[in-house]
Design a protein around this motif. Structure first.
Motif, PDB file in Angstrom:
ATOM      1  N   GLU A 154     -16.913  37.249  -2.949  1.00  0.00           N
ATOM      2  CA  GLU A 154     -16.358  36.524  -3.669  1.00  0.00           C
ATOM      3  C   GLU A 154     -14.403  37.019  -3.944  1.00  0.00           C
ATOM      4  OE1 GLU A 154     -16.705  35.329  -7.983  1.00  0.00           O
ATOM      5  OE2 GLU A 154     -15.842  37.173  -8.325  1.00  0.00           O
ATOM      6  N   LYS A 155     -13.679  37.906  -3.757  1.00  0.00           N
ATOM      7  CA  LYS A 155     -12.093  37.886  -3.826  1.00  0.00           C
ATOM      8  C   LYS A 155     -11.430  38.999  -2.242  1.00  0.00           C
ATOM      9  CE  LYS A 155     -11.790  38.596  -9.032  1.00  0.00           C
ATOM     10  NZ  LYS A 155     -11.635  38.992 -10.166  1.00  0.00           N
ATOM     11  N   ASN A 156     -12.884  39.625  -1.707  1.00  0.00           N
ATOM     12  CA  ASN A 156     -12.668  40.193  -0.585  1.00  0.00           C
ATOM     13  C   ASN A 156     -11.826  41.277  -1.022  1.00  0.00           C
ATOM     14  OD1 ASN A 156     -12.691  40.821   2.015  1.00  0.00           O
ATOM     15  ND2 ASN A 156     -10.486  39.520   2.330  1.00  0.00           N
ATOM     16  N   LYS A 157     -12.336  41.920  -2.245  1.00  0.00           N
ATOM     17  CA  LYS A 157     -11.496  42.979  -2.777  1.00  0.00           C
ATOM     18  C   LYS A 157     -12.480  44.165  -2.197  1.00  0.00           C
ATOM     19  CE  LYS A 157      -8.683  44.388  -5.261  1.00  0.00           C
ATOM     20  NZ  LYS A 157      -6.973  45.179  -5.185  1.00  0.00           N
ATOM     21  N   LYS A 230     -20.008  40.260  -5.720  1.00  0.00           N
ATOM     22  CA  LYS A 230     -19.332  40.470  -6.324  1.00  0.00           C
ATOM     23  C   LYS A 230     -18.267  41.595  -6.505  1.00  0.00           C
ATOM     24  CE  LYS A 230     -20.715  36.026  -9.536  1.00  0.00           C
ATOM     25  NZ  LYS A 230     -20.850  35.970 -10.622  1.00  0.00           N
ATOM     26  N   GLU A 231     -17.152  41.967  -7.260  1.00  0.00           N
ATOM     27  CA  GLU A 231     -16.763  43.299  -7.352  1.00  0.00           C
ATOM     28  C   GLU A 231     -17.788  43.490  -8.643  1.00  0.00           C
ATOM     29  OE1 GLU A 231     -12.561  45.244  -8.769  1.00  0.00           O
ATOM     30  OE2 GLU A 231     -12.619  42.905  -7.361  1.00  0.00           O
TER      31      GLU A 231
END
Length: 539
Positions: A154-157, A230-231
């Protein structure tokens, strides 16, 4: 007399005021996963840039093994191939589905090592280069793994790093599969490996290496990321329905009856062993005066213990209080399971306990401080079920201060300079990093405030080292047992209070500081090579 008076004042201030105040001020919870801000701060100074200039060339390696790169993937195979070839070029590639992975691995015949990359795992550009470097540093290594973290689509985090033990540790591994889904193994080492459940391959291989006593090592770098949507910490699982794999491993490594339970949504396990027998357990309690503390300790043993086959040996050393000897008489009145032996001379923890062991009749020994109080009714059983395993040396308990904070949760060699407990002072209700305060696990050592060991093993290593009269004698005992190939095990299922150093005081006065330095020097000299590496990153 003046010095003695001031020493007593100093001891009282430190024990009753300063140390509890310090715990109160700095008390905090230990989180299961490292918080994002802390991880972001860690990444920049600890991760060198992944570029070609930091990689070793093929010609730089003395040993250039042929690697079977086995990737569970259904897309981007060419991109993965190119990235790995830039890291190390002496490879054959096998891109397969999860169902076909076991057959593929077992049919390999030409390669020296297998580099396995599981489903939804992304390796960093220089990952294989780091593994080849490790193989060259340790040519006889059988199995290598690394740290990892998670990354969200989702956020590439990147988030939730998993810092792992330095090698395969059987008790910790039975609690959860910390190795993960990226590893390197010597192909020949798998010659007798079998697996029916492809979804649990990594866990099965890790347990297999443990059972076969293969040489393993961890690369303390984040060499891969596990992709999740997701994170979200709740999405993290260390294994997926692998109870059968763990059950099979335990059947092959112990003759004890047991049951396996999955204990949380992260794929962690609890193994409950049934005692093979109920041998006589000798509980050794050194004592100098401290009648109130000793009575509380012994009353808790009598009133709470569900295990009945035990004896208590009080090792009297240097008491002069009338109430202490009066207590001894009362304790011996109505039971034949308690005896008091007198050991004259200056207090030497090692010598007192060694002498007391000679008066014991038990097959199993428990060294217990007089300033402890039993919490868990099954405390003896919870220690004994591990002590009865053939590969276990010492077993230790979860100890609390009177305010409910952690006093002991396993000793880490090298922590705090020599050896220490990274969880000391933490809120006792905390789970610990990766549930370390909730799971049975391997540790460097356990405290002698509550330590169980089989009598035969204690005698085999000639007991405690009497040159270490006060400091590090328990750690030294555990390390000598570890040197025999035995595990030191810490269990959170055995809980006691420990009103630390109430009896003998803290090592803060002049004479005691001098002795502490002397014994620290002895310990450092003996275990110098071990102190250069911390046994655990799981803290």
């Amino acid at each position: 007399m003046k010095n003695i008076f001031f020493d007593k004042i100093k001891q009282a201030l430190y024990g009753r005021v300063l140390k509890p105040l310090k715990r109160k001020l700095f008390q905090k919870k230990s989180h299961v996963f490292i918080k994002q801000n802390d991880y972001d701060k860690w990444i920049q100074p600890n991760e060198p840039p992944n570029n070609k200039t930091t990689a070793k060339k093929l010609s730089d390696f003395k040993y250039k093994p042929l690697i079977a790169v086995v990737v569970v993937s259904d897309s981007d195979s060419e991109l993965i191939r190119m990235q790995i070839l830039e890291s190390y070029s002496n490879c054959n590639f096998y891109f397969i589905t999860e169902i076909a992975v076991t057959d593929t691995i077992l049919k390999l015949s030409d390669e020296d090592y297998i580099f396995y990359i599981g489903l939804n795992c992304i390796t960093v550009p220089l990952a294989l280069n780091a593994y080849i470097d490790a193989i060259n540093e340790t040519p006889d290594v059988d199995f290598i793994f690394s740290d990892n973290d998670y990354i969200s689509r989702e956020k590439n985090k990147r988030f939730c790093p998993v810092f792992k033990p330095s090698s395969l540790e059987s008790e910790t591994l039975c609690s959860f599969n910390y190795v993960g889904d990226v590893w390197v193994i010597r192909r020949e080492f798998l010659r007798s490996f079998t697996l029916s459940d492809a979804g649990c391959l990594s866990y099965a291989v890790s347990l297999y290496v443990c059972r076969m006593r293969g040489l393993s090592r961890r690369i303390p770098k984040m060499l891969y990321h596990v992709v999740v949507e997701k994170e979200d910490e709740s999405a993290i699982r260390f294994s997926h329905d692998c109870t059968n794999i763990l059950t099979s491993y335990i059947k092959n490594t112990t003759d004890m009856e047991f049951s396996v339970t999955e204990v949380n949504s992260h794929g962690m396990y609890s193994v409950n062993y049934v005692l093979k027998s109920t041998p006589l357990v000798s509980i050794i309690i050194p004592n100098k005066d401290s009648a109130v503390l000793l009575k509380k300790c012994i009353d808790s043993i009598y009133t709470k213990s569900t295990y009945r086959n035990y004896e208590i040996v009080i090792a009297e050393n240097g008491s002069d209080g009338r109430e202490t000897f009066s207590l001894y008489k009362k304790l011996k009145l109505n039971t034949n399971r308690l005896k008091v032996i007198t050991i004259p001379g200056a207090f030497n923890y090692s010598a007192v306990n060694n002498r007391a062991v000679k008066e014991c009749c038990g097959e199993v020994l428990v060294f217990l401080n007089n300033d402890t109080e039993v919490i868990t009714p099954e405390w003896i059983e919870k220690l004994l079920c591990h002590a009865q395993k053939h590969d276990t040396g010492a077993v230790g308990a979860k100890l609390y201060y009177s305010d409910g904070t952690i006093q002991h949760a396993g000793v880490v060699l090298g922590f705090g300079g020599i050896a220490g407990d990274p969880y000391q002072g933490i809120d006792g209700k905390s789970d610990g990093y990766l549930y370390a305060l909730r799971i049975v696990r391997n540790v460097s050592a356990v405290t002698g405030a509550c330590l169980m060991v089989r009598r035969e093993l204690f005698d085999q290593i000639n007991g405690f080292d009497e040159n270490l009269s006060i400091a590090y004698n328990d750690v030294d005992l555990c390390l000598r047992l570890n040197a025999l190939g035995l595990n030191t095990v810490w269990t959170p299922e055995c809980e006691l209070y420990h009103y630390e150093s109430k009896s003998r005081g803290y090592e803060i006065t002049g004479e005691k500081r001098h002795r502490l330095k002397k014994e620290s020097d002895i310990f450092r000299s003996r275990w110098e090579s071990s102190l250069k590496k911390m046994r655990f990153s799981l803290v």
